[in-house]
Design an enzyme around this catalytic site. Structure first.
Site, short mmCIF file in Angstrom:
data_model
loop_
_atom_site.label_atom_id
_atom_site.label_comp_id
_atom_site.label_asym_id
_atom_site.label_seq_id
_atom_site.Cartn_x
_atom_site.Cartn_y
_atom_site.Cartn_z
N ASP A 31 -47.55 -0.83 10.70
CA ASP A 31 -48.22 0.36 10.17
C ASP A 31 -49.73 0.15 10.18
OD1 ASP A 31 -45.66 1.12 9.79
OD2 ASP A 31 -45.77 1.25 7.60
N TYR A 34 -51.11 0.61 13.56
CA TYR A 34 -51.11 2.02 13.89
C TYR A 34 -52.30 2.71 13.21
CZ TYR A 34 -50.00 6.94 13.97
OH TYR A 34 -50.10 8.29 14.14
N ASP A 35 -52.47 2.43 11.92
CA ASP A 35 -53.58 3.03 11.17
C ASP A 35 -54.91 2.73 11.84
OD1 ASP A 35 -51.92 4.15 9.33
OD2 ASP A 35 -52.24 2.63 7.77
N SER A 80 -49.83 15.83 6.42
CA SER A 80 -49.95 14.43 6.02
C SER A 80 -50.95 14.35 4.88
CB SER A 80 -50.40 13.59 7.20
OG SER A 80 -51.66 14.04 7.61
N LEU A 81 -51.28 13.17 4.48
CA LEU A 81 -52.17 12.99 3.34
C LEU A 81 -53.35 12.13 3.74
CD1 LEU A 81 -49.57 12.18 0.54
CD2 LEU A 81 -51.04 14.19 0.62
N GLU A 112 -47.25 9.92 -8.06
CA GLU A 112 -45.87 9.69 -7.61
C GLU A 112 -45.85 8.53 -6.63
OE1 GLU A 112 -44.66 13.35 -5.79
OE2 GLU A 112 -45.34 14.54 -7.50
N LYS A 114 -45.38 6.76 -3.28
CA LYS A 114 -45.29 7.23 -1.90
C LYS A 114 -44.14 6.49 -1.25
CE LYS A 114 -48.09 8.53 2.04
NZ LYS A 114 -47.16 8.14 3.10
N ASP A 116 -41.47 5.20 1.24
CA ASP A 116 -41.48 4.93 2.67
C ASP A 116 -40.08 5.17 3.22
OD1 ASP A 116 -42.36 4.28 5.14
OD2 ASP A 116 -42.45 2.13 4.79
N ARG A 135 -38.14 15.84 9.38
CA ARG A 135 -39.53 16.25 9.55
C ARG A 135 -39.84 16.69 10.97
NH1 ARG A 135 -44.75 13.29 7.68
NH2 ARG A 135 -46.19 14.01 9.24
N GLU A 177 -37.59 12.78 0.04
CA GLU A 177 -37.62 11.62 0.92
C GLU A 177 -36.27 10.90 0.81
OE1 GLU A 177 -40.68 11.49 2.37
OE2 GLU A 177 -40.82 9.49 3.22
N TYR A 227 -35.04 11.16 -3.23
CA TYR A 227 -35.90 11.61 -4.32
C TYR A 227 -36.66 12.84 -3.84
CZ TYR A 227 -35.27 7.41 -7.22
OH TYR A 227 -34.76 6.42 -8.00
N LYS A 294 -51.78 13.67 -7.12
CA LYS A 294 -51.80 15.13 -6.90
C LYS A 294 -52.50 15.81 -8.07
CE LYS A 294 -47.42 14.92 -4.42
NZ LYS A 294 -46.02 15.34 -4.31
N LYS A 318 -53.16 3.90 -0.86
CA LYS A 318 -52.27 2.93 -0.22
C LYS A 318 -52.28 1.59 -0.95
CE LYS A 318 -51.02 3.67 3.78
NZ LYS A 318 -50.19 4.42 4.70
N CYS A 412 -22.71 -25.98 17.83
CA CYS A 412 -22.98 -25.79 16.40
C CYS A 412 -23.85 -26.95 15.92
CB CYS A 412 -21.68 -25.75 15.62
SG CYS A 412 -21.94 -25.78 13.84
N CYS A 415 -21.53 -29.18 13.24
CA CYS A 415 -20.34 -29.96 13.59
C CYS A 415 -20.33 -30.36 15.06
CB CYS A 415 -19.08 -29.18 13.23
SG CYS A 415 -18.81 -27.74 14.27
N CYS A 430 -19.53 -20.37 15.62
CA CYS A 430 -18.90 -21.68 15.66
C CYS A 430 -17.46 -21.43 15.23
CB CYS A 430 -19.59 -22.63 14.68
SG CYS A 430 -18.59 -24.09 14.31
N CYS A 435 -15.60 -26.91 10.16
CA CYS A 435 -17.05 -27.14 10.21
C CYS A 435 -17.58 -27.21 8.78
CB CYS A 435 -17.71 -26.00 10.98
SG CYS A 435 -19.51 -25.99 10.87
#
Ligand code: IVH
Length: 674
Positions: A31, A34-35, A80-81, A112, A114, A116, A135, A177, A227, A294, A318, A412, A415, A430, A435
Site C-alpha cells: 500500500d 502504491y501511495d 475516496s478520502l 471511525e 478505517k 481495511d 465497489r 465494509e 460493519y 467525519k 492513516k 523431510c 526424519c 512427509c 516422523c
C-alpha cells in the site's frame, strides 16, 4: 523524461496496480508503494493542471468491475478520502475547511476505524434486502447479492427486531465494509495448512476473493463480517442528519456497526482517540489502516463539497505503515501434524510497529517459486495485528547476484524420509507416520483447546516427553506415571499433579472431540460432529465403507477416503486400541448399526414437520440404521418426503416435484420392508 511522459507512465502503472488490487485481488506492491506512486502523480498534476484528464486515476476511484458479475450503478459514487498522516495534517485540514465556513461554527466529529476490507453497497426496498454490490470503479459495481445473503451480519429484513416500531424509508441504501476478523483468519489458515491446502495471503484479499465467488456456498464457508458506516440514499422516510445519530439508527435497524466508533467534541479528543487506537492496534480484531474523521453535522459536511474526488467533510488519518523491507537470511522448514512441510522465513530482525519481527510465513514452495523469492533477497514484510507476518515479495531491484534460489526439499528435514507432492495440491508431505516432528505436532493438537483441551499440557511438554522416550504416540499420554514425570527437569510435585488431573479430566470429553483430536485429514470439529451425529460412535465410523461415509450430508469423497485410509493404518489401529483401554468416550450411546437392516439402502429422505411419536433426529437415526440417507432439502434426488404435522415449504416443493410423500407410519412400513 518530460513531466508529460512521467505522468503517462505513472497512470499506466497505477492503473495496472489498481486492476491487480481490485479485480484480481492479488496486489504485487505494498500500500505504501502504491501511495508513493499516487502522490507523485498528484503532485505532478498539481504542477501541470493542463495535463489533468478525466481518465486520470486521480480523477477516478477504484478499478473497473470484473466481467463475471452483473454490473450495477451505485446511487451515488463511492469516493475516496483525503489522507492525513499526523495531528499537524489534521489541523491543516481544519484550517482549510474553516475558510469555507462562517467564523464562529463549532464543529464536533465522529471518529471511525478505517476498515481495511471491501466496500459494499446494500439496497433495501420496503425493508427487504434486494441488492448488494461491490465497489467496482466507484460508479459501477458488481452484483454480489446472492453471496452477501450468505453473511449472517447482512440483515435480510429491517428492522431486524420484529418488535421494533422504528420507521424505515421505503428505499434505503447502506454502505459498509466486509472483512474477515483476524482471529478467524488465523483459524482458517491453521485449518487449511493442516489439511494440506494453500494458506491465504492476507485477510483483505481473502475477504475480496470470498465475496466474489461464483458459487455462493463457497462464500458461506468463509468467516466474513460486516460493519456499516453510512446511509447513501433514502426515499420515503427521514434519516438522521448527524453522523453519530446515523450510526445509532443503523444499529437500531439491525446493521452491525463498529464498537470502536467514537463521538469527539473537538480535535483534541480526535487526536487522543487516534493515538489511543495506535497503541491498542494489536488488540483490535480486524485490519484497520487508520481513523476516519467525519464532521458530525452532515449538512455542514456536505456543504463543503469536494476536492477532486475527495469530500472535504471527512479525512482519513492513516496509521504508520506496517510494512518494511529486510533481508531474508535463511529458510527453515517445519513439519505439521499431517506431515505438511511449511517453509518459514528467517529474517534479519526488524522492528515493525513496535514489534521485532524475526520470522515470517512463506506459505508454500509453489508461492516461493511463483514470486521468485531467493535467500539473501531484500523482501517486503507486512504485519497485521497479531497474525504471523508474511512476505509480500522480493525487491528484485536490490539484488546483487549473490542471492540463491530456493529449491523445494526432497527429504523431510526431521526424519530424512523422502517427501511427496500429491497431484493437484501445492503442499509437500512427509508421509512417514513415525516422523518425530509429526508426532510432537500431533500431541500438541491432541491436547489443544478444540480437541481434548488439556490446558495443563504445554507445547514444550510434548517435546520433552518425546525426547525422554515417555511418549511414542498420542495414547501414551494416558499411561504417564507420576514417578516418571517427577524425573523431568522443572516438573515439581504440583506441576505433575496438575498435569495428571488435566489428563484425567480429558477422559470425559465427548466422542466428537476425541475424533477431532485424532487429527485425521479433513476431519476438524465440524466434520467430526457431523460424523458422530450420523453414526453415533467412532467404532462405527472406523468400520464404515467409503460409500457409507459419503452418504452422510456434508461428507465428500475426499474426506471419506481420508477417514478410511486413517483407520486402515496399522499404527493408528494400535493407537485406537490404547485409547480404548484408557476408557475414553468412543460413543454417544446411540450407536447405529451399519450391519443391520438395509431396507432403505440407496434411498434419500427429507423429514419435515412434527412426527407423532419421534423427533426428527430419531427418525433420521432410524433411517440411517436401515441404510438410507437423510438430506436437509428437497430436490429431484429426494425419494421420499416424511411429512408430519405443520409441514410447510418442503411439502409444497415435494408436491411440485412429484416426490412420494409418506407419514411416520409409512416410514416404519418401509423400514420393516412390508
Ligand atoms: S467513509 C467519501 N468510513 O475507505 C468516502 N470509509 O478511502 C467516505 N472505509 O471507500 C467513506 N472504513 O472503502 C468511510 N468508517 C469508514 C470507512 C471507510 C473504511 C473505506 C471505504 C472508502 C475508503 C475511502
Amino acid at each position: 523524461m518530460t513531466p508529460e511522459e512521467r505522468i503517462q507512465q505513472l497512470r499506466i502503472e497505477i492503473n495496472h496496480h489498481l486492476y491487480r488490487y481490485h479485480v484480481l485481488d492479488s496486489p504485487i506492491i505494498s500500500d505504501a508503494e502504491y501511495d508513493a506512486l499516487y502522490h507523485e502523480l498528484q503532485a505532478l498534476e498539481a504542477e501541470h493542471p493542463e495535463l489533468v484528464t478525466p481518465n486520470s486515476p486521480t480523477q477516478r476511484a477504484g478499478a473497473p468491475p470484473s466481467d463475471a458479475f452483473r454490473k450495477v450503478a451505485h446511487p451515488t459514487p463511492i469516493l475516496s478520502l483525503m489522507n492525513a498522516f499526523d495531528a499537524e495534517d489534521l489541523l491543516a485540514w481544519r484550517t482549510r475547511i474553516g475558510r469555507l465556513l462562517p467564523e464562529e461554527v463549532d464543529l464536533d466529529y465522529v471518529v471511525e476505524p478505517k476498515l481495511d476490507g471491501l466496500t459494499v453497497v446494500l439496497t433495501y426496498r420496503e425493508g427487504r434486502f434486494v441488492l448488494g454490490a461491490t465497489r467496482g470503479n466507484g460508479i459501477v459495481g458488481e452484483d454480489v447479492t446472492v453471496n452477501l445473503r450468505t453473511l449472517r451480519s447482512v440483515p435480510k429484513r429491517i428492522p431486524v427486531n420484529p418488535g421494533s416500531t422504528l420507521a424505515v424509508p421505503d428505499y434505503l441504501v447502506v454502505r459498509g465494509e466486509v472483512f474477515i476478523p483476524l482471529d478467524k483468519f488465523e483459524e482458517l489458515n491453521t485449518e487449511r495448512a493442516a489439511a494440506g491446502e494453500a494458506i491465504y495471503m492476507n485477510p483483505r484479499n481473502t475477504a475480496a476473493g470470498s465475496l466474489r465467488q461464483l458459487d455462493p456456498s463457497k462464500t458461506a464457508e468463509r468467516p466474513l463480517r460486516l460493519y456499516c458506516y453510512d446511509i447513501v440514499a433514502a426515499e420515503g422516510g427521514a434519516i438522521p442528519m448527524n453522523q453519530w445519530e446515523r450510526l445509532a439508527y443503523l444499529q437500531e435497524l439491525g446493521f452491525p456497526v463498529s464498537p470502536d466508533n467514537r463521538q469527539c467534541r473537538d480535535l483534541e479528543t480526535v487526536i487522543a482517540t487516534y493515538n489511543d487506537w495506535i497503541s491498542r492496534r494489536d488488540r483490535i480484531n480486524y485490519e484497520v489502516d487508520g481513523a476516519v474523521v467525519k464532521i458530525n453535522d452532515r449538512q455542514i459536511a456536505d456543504s463543503l463539497g469536494f476536492v477532486g474526488k475527495d469530500p472535504r467533510g471527512a479525512i482519513a488519518m492513516k496509521f504508520p505503515a506496517r510494512e518494511k523491507t529486510t533481508r531474508l537470511i535463511d529458510l527453515q522448514v517445519n513439519v505439521g501434524r499431517t506431515g505438511v512441510l511449511a517453509p518459514n522465513a528467517v529474517l534479519e530482525p526488524i522492528e515493525i510497529g513496535g514489534v521485532i519481527v524475526r520470522n515470517a510465513t512463506l506459505h508454500n514452495f509453489d508461492e516461493i517459486a511463483r514470486k521468485d523469492i531467493r535467500i539473501g533477497d531484500r523482501v517486503l514484510v507486512k504485519r497485521a495485528g497479531d497474525v504471523i507476518p508474511y512476505i509480500v515479495g522480493p525487491i528484485t531491484e536490490a539484488r546483487d547476484g549473490s542471492e540463491r534460489p530456493i529449491e523445494p526439499p526432497t527429504h523431510c528435514p526431521f526424519c530424512g524420509e523422502s517427501v511427496v507432492q500429491l497431484p493437484g495440491e501445492v503442499a509437500i508431505y512427509c508421509e512417514n507416520a513415525s516422523c518425530p516432528a509429526q508426532l510432537i505436532r500431533r500431541v500438541e493438537y491432541f491436547v489443544s483447546r478444540g480437541a481434548m483441551d488439556i490446558t495443563t499440557f504445554g507445547t514444550q511438554t510434548a517435546e520433552l516427553l518425546y525426547q525422554k522416550g515417555l511418549i511414542h504416540d498420542v495414547a501414551d499420554i494416558y499411561t504417564l506415571r507420576k514417578e516418571d514425570l517427577l524425573e523431568l527437569e522443572g516438573f515439581k510435585d504440583k506441576k505433575v499433579d496438575n498435569l495428571l488431573t488435566g489428563i484425567e479430566a480429558s477422559k470425559e470429553r465427548p466422542a466428537d472431540r476425541l475424533l477431532t483430536a485424532l487429527g485425521i485429514r479433513f476431519v476438524g470439529n465440524v466434520v467430526a460432529s457431523l460424523l458422530i451425529q450420523a453414526l453415533g460412535s467412532i467404532d462405527v465410523i472406523a468400520t464404515a465403507s467409503q460409500e457409507e461415509l459419503e452418504q452422510i450430508d456434508g461428507i465428500g469423497p475426499q474426506t471419506a477416503l481420508s477417514i478410511k485410509v486413517w483407520f486402515e493404518n496399522e499404527h493408528n489401529q494400535t493407537v485406537i486400541a490404547k485409547l480404548r483401554a484408557a476408557s475414553l468416550n468412543f460413543s454417544t450411546g446411540r450407536e447405529i448399526s451399519l450391519s443391520g437392516s438395509s431396507t432403505l439402502r440407496g434411498l434419500t429422505f427429507v423429514i419435515t414437520g412434527t412426527l407423532p411419536t419421534m423427533s426428527r433426529d430419531e427418525a433420521a437415526t432410524l433411517i440411517a440404521q436401515h441404510g438410507g440417507k437423510v438430506s436437509g432439502s428437497v430436490s429431484k434426488k429426494t425419494d421420499y418426503l416424511v411429512a408430519g404435522e405443520a409441514a410447510g415449504s418442503k411439502l409444497a416443493k415435494a408436491t411440485e416435484l412429484g416426490i412420494t410423500i409418506i407419514d411416520e407410519a409409512g416410514l416404519k412400513r418401509l423400514m420393516a420392508d412390508e
